[in-house]
Design a protein around this motif. Structure first.
Motif, PDB file in Angstrom:
ATOM      1  N   GLY A   1       0.794  -1.214   0.000  1.00  0.00           N
ATOM      2  CA  GLY A   1       0.000   0.000   0.000  1.00  0.00           C
ATOM      3  C   GLY A   1       0.832   1.272   0.000  1.00  0.00           C
ATOM      4  N   LYS A   2       0.200   2.351  -0.376  1.00  0.00           N
ATOM      5  CA  LYS A   2       0.852   3.645  -0.463  1.00  0.00           C
ATOM      6  C   LYS A   2       1.332   4.101   0.909  1.00  0.00           C
ATOM      7  CE  LYS A   2       0.111   8.353  -2.172  1.00  0.00           C
ATOM      8  NZ  LYS A   2      -0.880   9.276  -2.801  1.00  0.00           N
ATOM      9  N   THR A   3       2.546   4.617   0.955  1.00  0.00           N
ATOM     10  CA  THR A   3       3.107   5.152   2.192  1.00  0.00           C
ATOM     11  C   THR A   3       4.063   6.286   1.867  1.00  0.00           C
ATOM     12  OG1 THR A   3       4.422   4.650   4.169  1.00  0.00           O
ATOM     13  CG2 THR A   3       4.937   3.403   2.181  1.00  0.00           C
ATOM     14  N   THR A   4       4.145   7.256   2.753  1.00  0.00           N
ATOM     15  CA  THR A   4       5.102   8.342   2.564  1.00  0.00           C
ATOM     16  C   THR A   4       6.458   7.980   3.151  1.00  0.00           C
ATOM     17  OG1 THR A   4       4.354   9.393   4.611  1.00  0.00           O
ATOM     18  CG2 THR A   4       3.303  10.104   2.561  1.00  0.00           C
ATOM     19  N   ASP A   5       6.521   6.876   3.896  1.00  0.00           N
ATOM     20  CA  ASP A   5       7.790   6.409   4.453  1.00  0.00           C
ATOM     21  C   ASP A   5       8.703   5.906   3.342  1.00  0.00           C
ATOM     22  OD1 ASP A   5       6.868   6.931   6.991  1.00  0.00           O
ATOM     23  OD2 ASP A   5       6.245   4.866   7.379  1.00  0.00           O
ATOM     24  N   ARG A   6       9.990   5.919   3.611  1.00  0.00           N
ATOM     25  CA  ARG A   6      10.952   5.279   2.712  1.00  0.00           C
ATOM     26  C   ARG A   6      11.157   3.877   3.277  1.00  0.00           C
ATOM     27  NH1 ARG A   6      13.463   9.621  -0.323  1.00  0.00           N
ATOM     28  NH2 ARG A   6      12.663  11.589   0.516  1.00  0.00           N
ATOM     29  N   ALA A   7      10.309   2.982   2.833  1.00  0.00           N
ATOM     30  CA  ALA A   7      10.171   1.676   3.468  1.00  0.00           C
ATOM     31  C   ALA A   7      10.729   0.556   2.597  1.00  0.00           C
ATOM     32  CB  ALA A   7       8.699   1.408   3.774  1.00  0.00           C
ATOM     33  N   LEU A   8      11.041  -0.541   3.253  1.00  0.00           N
ATOM     34  CA  LEU A   8      11.542  -1.729   2.574  1.00  0.00           C
ATOM     35  C   LEU A   8      10.818  -2.943   3.135  1.00  0.00           C
ATOM     36  CD1 LEU A   8      13.787  -2.852   0.598  1.00  0.00           C
ATOM     37  CD2 LEU A   8      15.160  -3.243   2.662  1.00  0.00           C
ATOM     38  N   ARG A   9      10.424  -3.855   2.243  1.00  0.00           N
ATOM     39  CA  ARG A   9       9.833  -5.124   2.650  1.00  0.00           C
ATOM     40  C   ARG A   9      10.619  -6.261   1.997  1.00  0.00           C
ATOM     41  NH1 ARG A   9       7.037  -1.469   5.097  1.00  0.00           N
ATOM     42  NH2 ARG A   9       4.943  -0.885   4.401  1.00  0.00           N
ATOM     43  N   LEU A  10      10.971  -7.252   2.793  1.00  0.00           N
ATOM     44  CA  LEU A  10      11.598  -8.468   2.289  1.00  0.00           C
ATOM     45  C   LEU A  10      10.613  -9.604   2.485  1.00  0.00           C
ATOM     46  CD1 LEU A  10      14.059  -6.612   2.515  1.00  0.00           C
ATOM     47  CD2 LEU A  10      15.346  -8.532   3.453  1.00  0.00           C
ATOM     48  N   ILE A  11      10.465 -10.442   1.460  1.00  0.00           N
ATOM     49  CA  ILE A  11       9.438 -11.481   1.521  1.00  0.00           C
ATOM     50  C   ILE A  11       9.995 -12.817   1.052  1.00  0.00           C
ATOM     51  CG2 ILE A  11       7.115 -12.149   0.832  1.00  0.00           C
ATOM     52  CD1 ILE A  11       6.587  -9.220   0.145  1.00  0.00           C
TER      53      ILE A  11
ATOM     54  N   ALA B   1       0.178 -30.542   2.164  1.00  0.00           N
ATOM     55  CA  ALA B   1       0.280 -31.890   1.611  1.00  0.00           C
ATOM     56  C   ALA B   1       1.045 -31.935   0.290  1.00  0.00           C
ATOM     57  CB  ALA B   1      -1.127 -32.473   1.409  1.00  0.00           C
ATOM     58  N   GLN B   2       1.094 -30.818  -0.418  1.00  0.00           N
ATOM     59  CA  GLN B   2       1.810 -30.743  -1.692  1.00  0.00           C
ATOM     60  C   GLN B   2       3.260 -30.295  -1.527  1.00  0.00           C
ATOM     61  OE1 GLN B   2      -1.505 -29.349  -1.444  1.00  0.00           O
ATOM     62  NE2 GLN B   2      -2.066 -31.427  -2.098  1.00  0.00           N
ATOM     63  N   GLY B   3       3.673 -30.056  -0.285  1.00  0.00           N
ATOM     64  CA  GLY B   3       5.041 -29.631  -0.035  1.00  0.00           C
ATOM     65  C   GLY B   3       5.261 -28.146  -0.147  1.00  0.00           C
ATOM     66  N   HIS B   4       4.184 -27.357  -0.117  1.00  0.00           N
ATOM     67  CA  HIS B   4       4.294 -25.904  -0.184  1.00  0.00           C
ATOM     68  C   HIS B   4       4.233 -25.306   1.218  1.00  0.00           C
ATOM     69  CE1 HIS B   4       2.051 -26.447  -4.255  1.00  0.00           C
ATOM     70  NE2 HIS B   4       3.344 -26.670  -4.393  1.00  0.00           N
ATOM     71  N   PRO B   5       5.133 -24.390   1.561  1.00  0.00           N
ATOM     72  CA  PRO B   5       5.012 -23.699   2.843  1.00  0.00           C
ATOM     73  C   PRO B   5       3.691 -22.938   2.903  1.00  0.00           C
ATOM     74  CG  PRO B   5       7.179 -23.365   1.910  1.00  0.00           C
ATOM     75  CD  PRO B   5       6.352 -23.990   0.840  1.00  0.00           C
ATOM     76  N   VAL B   6       3.057 -22.956   4.054  1.00  0.00           N
ATOM     77  CA  VAL B   6       1.727 -22.366   4.167  1.00  0.00           C
ATOM     78  C   VAL B   6       1.749 -20.880   4.515  1.00  0.00           C
ATOM     79  CG1 VAL B   6       0.688 -24.567   4.793  1.00  0.00           C
ATOM     80  CG2 VAL B   6       1.548 -23.055   6.599  1.00  0.00           C
ATOM     81  N   ASN B   7       2.918 -20.364   4.898  1.00  0.00           N
ATOM     82  CA  ASN B   7       3.020 -18.964   5.305  1.00  0.00           C
ATOM     83  C   ASN B   7       3.996 -18.181   4.442  1.00  0.00           C
ATOM     84  OD1 ASN B   7       1.298 -19.579   7.392  1.00  0.00           O
ATOM     85  ND2 ASN B   7       2.730 -19.108   9.035  1.00  0.00           N
ATOM     86  N   ASN B   8       3.917 -16.871   4.572  1.00  0.00           N
ATOM     87  CA  ASN B   8       4.937 -15.964   4.068  1.00  0.00           C
ATOM     88  C   ASN B   8       5.576 -15.254   5.244  1.00  0.00           C
ATOM     89  OD1 ASN B   8       2.923 -15.162   1.245  1.00  0.00           O
ATOM     90  ND2 ASN B   8       4.904 -16.188   1.175  1.00  0.00           N
ATOM     91  N   LEU B   9       6.895 -15.084   5.187  1.00  0.00           N
ATOM     92  CA  LEU B   9       7.603 -14.274   6.158  1.00  0.00           C
ATOM     93  C   LEU B   9       7.827 -12.900   5.542  1.00  0.00           C
ATOM     94  CD1 LEU B   9       9.154 -13.980   8.847  1.00  0.00           C
ATOM     95  CD2 LEU B   9      11.202 -14.719   7.585  1.00  0.00           C
ATOM     96  N   ILE B  10       7.421 -11.860   6.246  1.00  0.00           N
ATOM     97  CA  ILE B  10       7.580 -10.479   5.764  1.00  0.00           C
ATOM     98  C   ILE B  10       8.441  -9.732   6.764  1.00  0.00           C
ATOM     99  CG2 ILE B  10       6.399  -8.377   5.029  1.00  0.00           C
ATOM    100  CD1 ILE B  10       3.806 -10.136   4.929  1.00  0.00           C
ATOM    101  N   VAL B  11       9.487  -9.102   6.283  1.00  0.00           N
ATOM    102  CA  VAL B  11      10.341  -8.255   7.101  1.00  0.00           C
ATOM    103  C   VAL B  11      10.056  -6.809   6.720  1.00  0.00           C
ATOM    104  CG1 VAL B  11      12.712  -7.592   7.633  1.00  0.00           C
ATOM    105  CG2 VAL B  11      12.147 -10.003   7.300  1.00  0.00           C
TER     106      VAL B  11
END
Length: 217
Positions: A184-194, A202-212
């Motif tokens: 989303g829009k922000t005026t901060d100078r932000a960084l996200r790592l995903i 059951a298919q071997g896929h991780p069920v979550n996302n890690l967001i920094v």
């Protein structure tokens, strides 16, 4: 893990920089032995063996040399506290409007989503990296070890480095990905790592996302 390419973000509407994207949740990180084929935000995913994993910049920023007003794109990310240093691929959109991710055979290389802000500029810049691929450990394998206050350095193609301080981390279900919070829009100078996170389905896929989440110093 399935040999087909799965969507990376969960569907949600987002309007940013006058571009409307449909975002889905990050997957494709595997237990290490199967095919990885992450897809990132945009819409749906492409199929294995097609144009999955390309690092184009469709619908995103152009080279700084072509427009003097464009900030120099990022070239490298470094996270000293977890021993990560990686060049950055430029990730655009696939034909189906999904955001690209690094191809599985470049699992040790992270990527910058060119539809997000340039790191160090106002807005949310997004870097995407695999946790594991069929080739083994990937660039963001240890991202879960990062702590609040850690330094993330992003160097651009002109050699200028922007330093970001981690403010929080969040492991979220791919079924409830916080699209607006990340993109989303922000005026901060932000960084996200995903990257991917959590247990495997059951298919071997991780069920979550890690967001920094991090902000410019």
């Amino acid at each position: 893990m399935s040999r087909t390419h799965q969507p990376i973000w969960r569907s949600a509407a987002l309007s940013a920089a006058a571009v409307c994207l449909t975002l889905t949740a990050l997957t494709g990180c595997s237990s290490g032995s199967s095919d990885s084929g992450h897809k990132s935000t945009g819409a749906a995913s492409t199929e294995s063996g097609s144009d999955a994993g390309k690092s184009t910049t469709t619908g995103a920023k152009t080279d700084a040399k072509t427009d003097a007003k464009q900030p120099a794109p990022p070239a490298e990310v470094s996270i000293p506290s977890i021993g990560v240093t990686s060049s950055l691929l430029q990730l655009g959109l696939n034909a189906d409007r999904t955001v690209e991710v690094p191809p599985a055979d470049k699992g040790m290389t992270a990527g910058w989503y060119t539809g997000s802000a340039t790191p160090g500029e106002p807005g949310a810049a997004v870097l995407i990296g695999h946790n594991d691929t069929r080739y083994g450990r990937a660039v963001f394998h240890d991202l879960r070890k990062i702590h609040k206050g850690a330094d993330i350095a992003v160097r651009n193609t002109l050699g200028k480095t922007a330093h970001f301080t981690v403010t929080s981390t969040e492991s979220v279900s791919k079924k409830a990905f916080p699209t607006d919070k990340v993109y989303g829009k922000t005026t901060d100078r932000a960084l996200r790592l995903i990257t991917c996170d959590g247990s495997f389905d059951a298919q071997g896929h991780p069920v979550n996302n890690l967001i920094v989440f991090a902000t410019l110093r």
